[in-house]
Design a protein around this motif. Structure first.
Motif, mmCIF file in Angstrom:
data_model
loop_
_atom_site.group_PDB
_atom_site.id
_atom_site.type_symbol
_atom_site.label_atom_id
_atom_site.label_comp_id
_atom_site.label_asym_id
_atom_site.label_seq_id
_atom_site.Cartn_x
_atom_site.Cartn_y
_atom_site.Cartn_z
ATOM 1 N N ASN A 11 0.833 -1.151 -0.005
ATOM 2 C CA ASN A 11 -0.110 0.007 0.081
ATOM 3 C C ASN A 11 0.872 1.223 0.038
ATOM 4 O O ASN A 11 1.644 1.587 0.982
ATOM 5 C CB ASN A 11 -0.812 -0.006 1.234
ATOM 6 C CG ASN A 11 -2.077 1.147 1.051
ATOM 7 O OD1 ASN A 11 -2.410 1.275 0.170
ATOM 8 N ND2 ASN A 11 -2.375 1.858 2.359
ATOM 9 N N LYS B 49 -1.593 -1.265 -4.201
ATOM 10 C CA LYS B 49 -2.450 -0.050 -4.540
ATOM 11 C C LYS B 49 -1.353 1.095 -4.068
ATOM 12 O O LYS B 49 -0.622 1.279 -3.448
ATOM 13 C CB LYS B 49 -3.401 0.063 -3.248
ATOM 14 C CG LYS B 49 -4.519 -0.897 -3.424
ATOM 15 C CD LYS B 49 -5.307 -0.673 -4.950
ATOM 16 C CE LYS B 49 -6.338 -1.894 -5.034
ATOM 17 N NZ LYS B 49 -6.947 -1.999 -6.345
ATOM 18 N N LEU C 268 -1.997 5.267 -4.170
ATOM 19 C CA LEU C 268 -2.810 6.570 -4.198
ATOM 20 C C LEU C 268 -1.842 7.896 -4.672
ATOM 21 O O LEU C 268 -0.680 7.983 -4.157
ATOM 22 C CB LEU C 268 -3.421 7.080 -2.808
ATOM 23 C CG LEU C 268 -3.881 8.561 -2.675
ATOM 24 C CD1 LEU C 268 -4.987 8.533 -3.553
ATOM 25 C CD2 LEU C 268 -4.088 8.639 -1.277
ATOM 26 N N LYS D 135 -3.486 16.479 -14.372
ATOM 27 C CA LYS D 135 -4.020 15.282 -14.787
ATOM 28 C C LYS D 135 -3.484 15.198 -16.338
ATOM 29 O O LYS D 135 -3.150 13.921 -16.671
ATOM 30 C CB LYS D 135 -5.435 15.361 -14.602
ATOM 31 C CG LYS D 135 -5.947 13.847 -14.953
ATOM 32 C CD LYS D 135 -7.426 13.843 -14.808
ATOM 33 C CE LYS D 135 -7.784 12.180 -15.041
ATOM 34 N NZ LYS D 135 -9.312 12.069 -14.770
ATOM 35 N N HIS E 280 -4.732 -0.738 -12.852
ATOM 36 C CA HIS E 280 -5.734 -1.193 -11.692
ATOM 37 C C HIS E 280 -5.067 -0.896 -10.368
ATOM 38 O O HIS E 280 -5.800 -0.954 -9.499
ATOM 39 C CB HIS E 280 -6.172 -2.589 -12.101
ATOM 40 C CG HIS E 280 -5.021 -3.547 -11.811
ATOM 41 N ND1 HIS E 280 -4.196 -3.872 -12.605
ATOM 42 C CD2 HIS E 280 -4.831 -4.038 -10.606
ATOM 43 C CE1 HIS E 280 -3.455 -4.591 -12.175
ATOM 44 N NE2 HIS E 280 -3.852 -5.076 -11.013
ATOM 45 N N LYS E 281 -3.770 -0.997 -10.313
ATOM 46 C CA LYS E 281 -3.322 -0.552 -8.997
ATOM 47 C C LYS E 281 -3.247 0.930 -8.510
ATOM 48 O O LYS E 281 -2.921 1.176 -7.385
ATOM 49 C CB LYS E 281 -1.714 -1.240 -9.012
ATOM 50 C CG LYS E 281 -1.726 -2.512 -9.395
ATOM 51 C CD LYS E 281 -0.026 -3.107 -9.396
ATOM 52 C CE LYS E 281 -0.103 -4.309 -9.682
ATOM 53 N NZ LYS E 281 1.481 -4.660 -9.673
ATOM 54 N N ILE E 282 -3.531 1.710 -9.499
ATOM 55 C CA ILE E 282 -3.369 3.153 -9.390
ATOM 56 C C ILE E 282 -4.847 3.907 -9.230
ATOM 57 O O ILE E 282 -5.685 3.827 -9.755
ATOM 58 C CB ILE E 282 -2.671 3.927 -10.551
ATOM 59 C CG1 ILE E 282 -1.154 3.379 -10.836
ATOM 60 C CG2 ILE E 282 -2.556 5.447 -10.534
ATOM 61 C CD1 ILE E 282 -0.668 3.777 -11.793
ATOM 62 N N ASP E 283 -4.863 4.818 -8.070
ATOM 63 C CA ASP E 283 -5.883 5.557 -7.586
ATOM 64 C C ASP E 283 -5.539 7.054 -7.789
ATOM 65 O O ASP E 283 -4.771 7.546 -6.856
ATOM 66 C CB ASP E 283 -6.392 5.355 -6.240
ATOM 67 C CG ASP E 283 -7.436 6.340 -6.038
ATOM 68 O OD1 ASP E 283 -8.054 6.839 -6.855
ATOM 69 O OD2 ASP E 283 -7.954 6.301 -4.773
ATOM 70 N N PHE E 284 -5.617 7.686 -9.030
ATOM 71 C CA PHE E 284 -5.055 8.804 -9.343
ATOM 72 C C PHE E 284 -6.056 9.829 -8.931
ATOM 73 O O PHE E 284 -7.382 10.035 -9.240
ATOM 74 C CB PHE E 284 -4.740 9.193 -10.950
ATOM 75 C CG PHE E 284 -4.239 10.428 -11.234
ATOM 76 C CD1 PHE E 284 -2.990 10.722 -10.979
ATOM 77 C CD2 PHE E 284 -5.143 11.490 -11.534
ATOM 78 C CE1 PHE E 284 -2.362 11.870 -11.195
ATOM 79 C CE2 PHE E 284 -4.695 12.626 -11.816
ATOM 80 C CZ PHE E 284 -3.387 13.008 -11.695
ATOM 81 N N ARG E 285 -5.761 10.973 -8.152
ATOM 82 C CA ARG E 285 -6.508 12.312 -7.741
ATOM 83 C C ARG E 285 -5.788 13.397 -8.195
ATOM 84 O O ARG E 285 -4.686 13.858 -8.117
ATOM 85 C CB ARG E 285 -6.700 12.143 -6.302
ATOM 86 C CG ARG E 285 -6.849 10.895 -5.566
ATOM 87 C CD ARG E 285 -8.283 10.737 -5.213
ATOM 88 N NE ARG E 285 -8.359 9.442 -4.602
ATOM 89 C CZ ARG E 285 -8.731 9.505 -3.089
ATOM 90 N NH1 ARG E 285 -8.590 10.609 -2.543
ATOM 91 N NH2 ARG E 285 -8.688 8.213 -2.418
ATOM 92 N N TYR F 299 -6.803 5.911 8.251
ATOM 93 C CA TYR F 299 -5.542 5.752 7.212
ATOM 94 C C TYR F 299 -4.130 5.681 8.237
ATOM 95 O O TYR F 299 -3.145 5.725 7.740
ATOM 96 C CB TYR F 299 -5.540 6.574 6.275
ATOM 97 C CG TYR F 299 -6.755 6.676 5.321
ATOM 98 C CD1 TYR F 299 -6.697 5.503 4.498
ATOM 99 C CD2 TYR F 299 -7.966 7.379 5.343
ATOM 100 C CE1 TYR F 299 -7.725 5.559 3.313
ATOM 101 C CE2 TYR F 299 -9.129 7.131 4.649
ATOM 102 C CZ TYR F 299 -8.841 6.191 3.523
ATOM 103 O OH TYR F 299 -9.941 6.022 2.732
#
Length: 242
Positions: A77, A101, A103, A109, A126-131, A148
């Motif tokens: 993580n 994962k 973050l 972007k 699929h492992k990436i949570d882009f913000r 967290y």
């Protein structure tokens, strides 16, 4: 074999090595880095080299270092603040297990989307949570949520140097005890040892004091063990011990 000023500096795009010998840096790249560089990382590196802001990218040797480091600590993580086109993000994603994962946060972007097709082709998107947006509000929300705390194995910061101290105040709560935070650019083009009146680019001069402040703060922080490495533009690893 020391470089003879700016004209003698290495011509590699995005080159940030602090080694005085450009031939020695090229030897490292050609002997150790490029032969083992995954095809996707090579493709993304070459794509990024065409971008006008390519100096912002993580160097190839640092990408290799991060990839191995993540495997050594069995990271699952992770978090990345400052993504650009995603070279270090791809190095991380390739090192994590299938259910790992990341973050990932960046204010732009558009740059991330330049590298995204390569990341998708590598089978790790699929492992990436882009913000998209500033990271500090996200970090504050995570701390407020409470769930967290101590949940991240590894956090990599390569973003706005004037906020590194602010990031550290928050990240120390989010990384687990025994986990690592990596702060990039902590030798800042070698300017950390330059006299105040030395000629330097405007952006280097502007952020220099923030980098010096961070380095001083990390050295005095009893909650971490630190190791500053002359890889790329300098990376300081902080291992949380309390």
């Amino acid at each position: 074999m020391a470089g003879d000023g700016e004209a003698g500096r290495h011509q590699e795009v995005g080159h940030k090595s602090l080694l005085q010998s450009d031939a020695l840096y090229q030897y490292i790249l050609e002997t150790s880095v490029y032969p083992r560089e995954p095809e996707a990382m090579k493709e993304l590196r070459e794509l990024t080299a065409k971008h006008p802001w390519n100096i912002m990218t993580t160097s190839a040797d640092e990408g290799q270092f991060l990839n191995m480091l993540l495997k050594l600590i069995n990271a699952k993580n992770t978090m990345e603040i400052g993504v650009y086109t995603g070279y270090s993000l791809l190095a991380t994603a390739l090192a994590l297990p299938e259910d790992g994962k990341i973050l990932a946060m960046d204010i732009n972007k558009e740059n991330y989307e330049l590298g995204l097709p390569v990341i998708q082709k590598a089978g790790v998107a699929h492992k990436i949570d882009f913000r998209e947006g500033p990271a500090l509000p996200v970090l504050d929300q995570m701390i407020e949520d409470g769930k967290y705390h101590g949940s991240f194995d590894f956090i990599f910061v390569d973003a706005d140097k004037d906020n590194y101290i602010n990031y550290h105040k928050r990240l120390i709560d989010l990384v687990k005890v025994g986990g690592l935070i990596g702060y990039d650019n902590t030798l800042w083009n070698g300017s950390v040892v330059a006299p105040p009146d030395a000629p330097m680019r405007k952006y280097v001069r502007y952020y220099r004091d923030f980098v010096l402040e961070l380095n001083k703060a990390l050295a005095a922080d009893p909650r971490i063990e630190i190791c500053m490495l002359p890889v790329g533009d300098g990376i300081t690893l902080c291992r949380r011990i309390s």
